[in-house]
Design a protein around this motif. Sequence first.
Motif, PDB file in Angstrom:
ATOM      1  N   SER A 620       0.811  -1.224   0.000  1.00 10.92           N
ATOM      2  CA  SER A 620       0.000   0.000   0.000  1.00 10.92           C
ATOM      3  C   SER A 620       0.841   1.269   0.000  1.00 10.92           C
ATOM      4  CB  SER A 620      -0.940   0.007   1.209  1.00 10.92           C
ATOM      5  OG  SER A 620      -0.194   0.022   2.415  1.00 10.92           O
ATOM      6  N   GLY A 621       2.126   1.138  -0.321  1.00  9.35           N
ATOM      7  CA  GLY A 621       2.964   2.329  -0.445  1.00  9.35           C
ATOM      8  C   GLY A 621       3.759   2.673   0.787  1.00  9.35           C
ATOM      9  N   ASN A 622       3.869   1.751   1.763  1.00  9.95           N
ATOM     10  CA  ASN A 622       4.743   1.959   2.919  1.00  9.95           C
ATOM     11  C   ASN A 622       6.101   1.352   2.586  1.00  9.95           C
ATOM     12  OD1 ASN A 622       2.996   3.271   4.884  1.00  9.95           O
ATOM     13  ND2 ASN A 622       1.843   1.359   4.879  1.00  9.95           N
ATOM     14  N   TYR A 623       7.057   2.243   2.278  1.00 12.95           N
ATOM     15  CA  TYR A 623       8.364   1.792   1.798  1.00 12.95           C
ATOM     16  C   TYR A 623       9.381   1.728   2.940  1.00 12.95           C
ATOM     17  CZ  TYR A 623       6.980   1.769  -3.066  1.00 12.95           C
ATOM     18  OH  TYR A 623       6.376   1.458  -4.258  1.00 12.95           O
ATOM     19  N   PHE A 624       9.907   0.526   3.116  1.00 15.69           N
ATOM     20  CA  PHE A 624      10.908   0.253   4.145  1.00 15.69           C
ATOM     21  C   PHE A 624      12.292   0.539   3.567  1.00 15.69           C
ATOM     22  CE2 PHE A 624      13.891  -2.781   6.089  1.00 15.69           C
ATOM     23  CZ  PHE A 624      13.720  -2.499   7.439  1.00 15.69           C
ATOM     24  N   ILE A 625      13.011   1.513   4.159  1.00 17.63           N
ATOM     25  CA  ILE A 625      14.338   1.898   3.654  1.00 17.63           C
ATOM     26  C   ILE A 625      15.369   0.964   4.278  1.00 17.63           C
ATOM     27  CG2 ILE A 625      16.017   3.774   3.465  1.00 17.63           C
ATOM     28  CD1 ILE A 625      13.641   5.727   3.820  1.00 17.63           C
ATOM     29  N   LEU A 626      16.051   0.195   3.457  1.00 16.58           N
ATOM     30  CA  LEU A 626      16.924  -0.868   3.955  1.00 16.58           C
ATOM     31  C   LEU A 626      18.095  -0.339   4.780  1.00 16.58           C
ATOM     32  CD1 LEU A 626      15.286  -2.362   1.688  1.00 16.58           C
ATOM     33  CD2 LEU A 626      17.323  -3.767   1.343  1.00 16.58           C
ATOM     34  N   ALA A 627      18.609   0.844   4.444  1.00 18.59           N
ATOM     35  CA  ALA A 627      19.827   1.329   5.079  1.00 18.59           C
ATOM     36  C   ALA A 627      19.626   1.697   6.546  1.00 18.59           C
ATOM     37  CB  ALA A 627      20.384   2.530   4.316  1.00 18.59           C
ATOM     38  N   HIS A 628      18.428   2.182   6.912  1.00 18.41           N
ATOM     39  CA  HIS A 628      18.238   2.603   8.315  1.00 18.41           C
ATOM     40  C   HIS A 628      16.870   2.233   8.879  1.00 18.41           C
ATOM     41  CE1 HIS A 628      16.009   5.878   6.458  1.00 18.41           C
ATOM     42  NE2 HIS A 628      17.081   6.225   5.785  1.00 18.41           N
ATOM     43  N   LYS A 629      16.112   1.391   8.162  1.00 17.56           N
ATOM     44  CA  LYS A 629      14.881   0.773   8.696  1.00 17.56           C
ATOM     45  C   LYS A 629      13.762   1.771   8.991  1.00 17.56           C
ATOM     46  CE  LYS A 629      15.464  -2.890  11.312  1.00 17.56           C
ATOM     47  NZ  LYS A 629      15.862  -3.838  12.370  1.00 17.56           N
ATOM     48  N   HIS A 630      13.790   2.947   8.340  1.00 17.57           N
ATOM     49  CA  HIS A 630      12.652   3.865   8.438  1.00 17.57           C
ATOM     50  C   HIS A 630      11.618   3.473   7.386  1.00 17.57           C
ATOM     51  CE1 HIS A 630      14.058   7.503  10.919  1.00 17.57           C
ATOM     52  NE2 HIS A 630      14.832   6.486  11.201  1.00 17.57           N
ATOM     53  N   VAL A 631      10.357   3.782   7.676  1.00 16.95           N
ATOM     54  CA  VAL A 631       9.283   3.548   6.719  1.00 16.95           C
ATOM     55  C   VAL A 631       8.760   4.896   6.244  1.00 16.95           C
ATOM     56  CG1 VAL A 631       6.980   2.581   6.359  1.00 16.95           C
ATOM     57  CG2 VAL A 631       8.650   1.337   7.737  1.00 16.95           C
ATOM     58  N   ALA A 632       8.694   5.079   4.920  1.00 17.20           N
ATOM     59  CA  ALA A 632       8.278   6.369   4.354  1.00 17.20           C
ATOM     60  C   ALA A 632       7.329   6.133   3.185  1.00 17.20           C
ATOM     61  CB  ALA A 632       9.499   7.162   3.898  1.00 17.20           C
ATOM     62  N   GLN A 633       6.700   7.210   2.733  1.00 18.98           N
ATOM     63  CA  GLN A 633       5.805   7.151   1.582  1.00 18.98           C
ATOM     64  C   GLN A 633       6.426   7.900   0.408  1.00 18.98           C
ATOM     65  OE1 GLN A 633       4.460   7.881   4.841  1.00 18.98           O
ATOM     66  NE2 GLN A 633       4.126   5.663   4.835  1.00 18.98           N
ATOM     67  N   VAL A 634       5.959   7.572  -0.773  1.00 18.71           N
ATOM     68  CA  VAL A 634       6.409   8.272  -1.977  1.00 18.71           C
ATOM     69  C   VAL A 634       5.789   9.665  -1.994  1.00 18.71           C
ATOM     70  CG1 VAL A 634       6.313   8.268  -4.494  1.00 18.71           C
ATOM     71  CG2 VAL A 634       6.715   6.143  -3.262  1.00 18.71           C
ATOM     72  N   HIS A 635       6.566  10.656  -2.442  1.00 19.95           N
ATOM     73  CA  HIS A 635       6.061  12.028  -2.507  1.00 19.95           C
ATOM     74  C   HIS A 635       4.846  12.097  -3.429  1.00 19.95           C
ATOM     75  CE1 HIS A 635       6.007  16.366  -3.364  1.00 19.95           C
ATOM     76  NE2 HIS A 635       6.657  16.499  -2.222  1.00 19.95           N
ATOM     77  N   PRO A 636       3.824  12.892  -3.071  1.00 20.55           N
ATOM     78  CA  PRO A 636       2.597  12.967  -3.888  1.00 20.55           C
ATOM     79  C   PRO A 636       2.837  13.347  -5.343  1.00 20.55           C
ATOM     80  CG  PRO A 636       2.261  14.039  -1.765  1.00 20.55           C
ATOM     81  CD  PRO A 636       3.708  13.682  -1.843  1.00 20.55           C
ATOM     82  N   HIS A 637       3.903  14.125  -5.630  1.00 21.48           N
ATOM     83  CA  HIS A 637       4.157  14.552  -7.003  1.00 21.48           C
ATOM     84  C   HIS A 637       4.825  13.469  -7.848  1.00 21.48           C
ATOM     85  CE1 HIS A 637       4.038  19.120  -5.895  1.00 21.48           C
ATOM     86  NE2 HIS A 637       2.856  18.532  -5.837  1.00 21.48           N
ATOM     87  N   SER A 638       5.224  12.372  -7.215  1.00 26.69           N
ATOM     88  CA  SER A 638       5.829  11.270  -7.965  1.00 26.69           C
ATOM     89  C   SER A 638       4.787  10.607  -8.857  1.00 26.69           C
ATOM     90  CB  SER A 638       6.412  10.248  -6.994  1.00 26.69           C
ATOM     91  OG  SER A 638       6.753   9.053  -7.667  1.00 26.69           O
ATOM     92  N   CYS A 639       5.246   9.981  -9.925  1.00 23.38           N
ATOM     93  CA  CYS A 639       4.308   9.242 -10.777  1.00 23.38           C
ATOM     94  C   CYS A 639       3.750   8.031 -10.036  1.00 23.38           C
ATOM     95  CB  CYS A 639       4.976   8.818 -12.078  1.00 23.38           C
ATOM     96  SG  CYS A 639       6.361   7.694 -11.895  1.00 23.38           S
ATOM     97  N   TYR A 640       4.373   7.642  -8.924  1.00 24.18           N
ATOM     98  CA  TYR A 640       3.839   6.572  -8.089  1.00 24.18           C
ATOM     99  C   TYR A 640       3.066   7.119  -6.889  1.00 24.18           C
ATOM    100  CZ  TYR A 640       7.172   3.670 -10.635  1.00 24.18           C
ATOM    101  OH  TYR A 640       7.870   3.022 -11.619  1.00 24.18           O
TER     102      TYR A 640
END
Length: 740
Positions: A620-640
């Motif tokens: 559902s768009g919760n992206y787990f950043i492998l380098a430091h284990k934070h979870v973030a979303q894609v910016h609204p202006h992205s094509c995703y």
Amino acid sequence: MWEENNLAEPNVCPDREESPAEDTFGFGDDLELNQFDGLPFSSRYYKLLKERKTLSVWKVRCQFEDALANNQLVIVSGAAKTGRSTQIPQWCAEFCLSAQYQHGMVVCTQTDKQQAVDLALRVADEMDVNIGHEVGYTIPLETCCSSDTVLRYCTDDMLLREMMSDPFLEHYGVIIIDQAHERTVSTDILLGLLKDILLQRPELRVVVLTVPPMTDKLLRHYGSVLHISLESSCTAEVVHSNNSNKDYFYSALRLVLEIHRTKEGGDVFVFLGSAEEVHCAYSILQREGTRLGGQLGQMVLVVLCSGQGGLLPVLPEQSCCTKSRKVFLSTHQGEDAWWATESVKFVIDTGVQKKIVYNPRVRASSEVLQPISQCQADIRKQLSGPSGKCFCLYPEASLTSAENSPQILESNITPTVLFLKRMEIAGLGQCSFIDRPDPEGLMQALEELDYLAALDDDGNLSEIGIIMSEIPLEPQMAKALLASCEFDCVSEMLTVTAMLSAPSCFVEPPAAMSHEAVQCHRKFQHPEGDHFTLINIYNAYKQNQREQYLTTEKWCQDYFLDHSALRTADSIRSELTDTLNRIELPISEPSFGTKTNTHNIKRALLAGFFMQIARDVDGSGNYFILAHKHVAQVHPHSCYGAQSHKLGLPEWVVFNEYILSENCLRIVSEISPQVFIEIAPLYFFYNLPPSESKDILQDMLDPEGSKNRREKKQQAATISGDVNGGCAAVTQTYDRCMIQ
């Protein structure tokens, strides 16, 4: 270096400009010639000379010239409007001329590129010479100089880059570091390296221009050096707010309108927290000014933001009307408004500024609204002059910091470390920092350069690191561009790096047109991600430019794109192309759109940005950043982002930037984990913190070993379950998992 009679009477300054030649029209022997170009002075020269002599810096001219002749380093401190940035460089040019330029020319650094241009234009006018000849400037993507240039203004980062080919700055006899109190990374590095360069070049002169709060720190840093303090004009009447005003923005605008309603003469200077606030204030005041009617006189709004028309305002013709009032809207970049005239009678200071602060632990930046320093507050109070008023929308005791915070403590210093490693090769010793960078940030920078293969086993620059240092890009971007030479996608990566280095090309439309703007931007969207979308936009811009269906300005306007940003990207791309040609790297032919080219672009991106990988862990768009284990979303202006229903959400992505304050990923493109494993260094992969995403990659990297580890883990869990109650633990494997 100076002639003896110039120094015999230090209290009497021999001023070649005292000759009253206003009535000379080019006849007779008493014609006074300009010593820089050999031509007669114009009448404008003498007019400007009278204005220059009223500046407070003029009172110390003889003292300064004597100090420059007898000292390697001179510190000059003075507030805004003292004339230090315009007059001292001219006197340094005369000093070098007296030595027949045998030790070099004069360079004066600025922290803002538009300030460098504006000062060069003003000084060329005062010296009665042509811009680009005796006086010139160098800023990113633009040079206006010639072989005749004896005084050059430039940004501090451009002088640093010049040191790549001239590490001891032997082209210059006098180096002026202006605005040292701004504490930019480049200025701090220059101040640190010049301490070593002065030991190597005893004939070199360095002049540091700053404001009084910074003087003590510079004197401690350099030791016993000569210091000249400029007299400041009487400070304006200062009115402080008693309460901490959270609604400072609208309070400032209401105050502007109240001042305008009083019909009291004088222009207004407003300091706001950010460029966004400046443009919002412009829209509101423009609307309200129209409602007030013409009986109060016209309110002429002037935006002063870097890159938005300059810090030296070009005023509309109607501002000459006697009933008009100029309202300057600025951020902290307008503090050193050397051009501000006596017409500025009111200063409104909100007391805040928006800064970008870097966190090395998560390799991310945050936008933070902070109080200004006492140093900044004092500078702003000077702008209205002795007869004006300064309205401070904050309590006097609320400013806890006396000096500006050094940017080197708040920035990603990986590019700085790469540069300093290059300077070590050139023979310069360690940089003597005024404030040493944070050890954690320094270690992260060295680690990142090591991952990028920019360092050898001894911690020195590798061959790849040396080439990376030649490319005027962030290290990760430089590595990606280098990798594109191997993967035959240089043309496309040149476009990507240029578009990412330029300001955003997307225009924020009015609310009523937001849907239309989204529809226009959707036409450029690429299913592979934002990096490819940027290539689409640039290619469409260049195609319209070639075929000229519409002017580029009109085309950009129709598609809600920023023409200035695209023009900047085009210039950056040309500069990068010239750099690759200079260091003899191959540039492949464009083949954008083919399957092979798409695959190669992703490989090149991962070669530089393998540290910036994320995985959608729940679909559902919760992206787990492998380098430091934070979870973030894609910016609204992205094509995703907002349009994800159209393109679908990829599981694995590479991103250009993580904004901590917004908790979002900017510029995102889909990748395959197999390509990540192929490109990323193994020692980076094994240093990733444990996570299910890492386990998935480990399975791909070593399927047999992963199977054995899972079996052992399952056996251990079964035994543990039997001991605790005979219930065997059941392990399940999911393609996607919940937020970790």
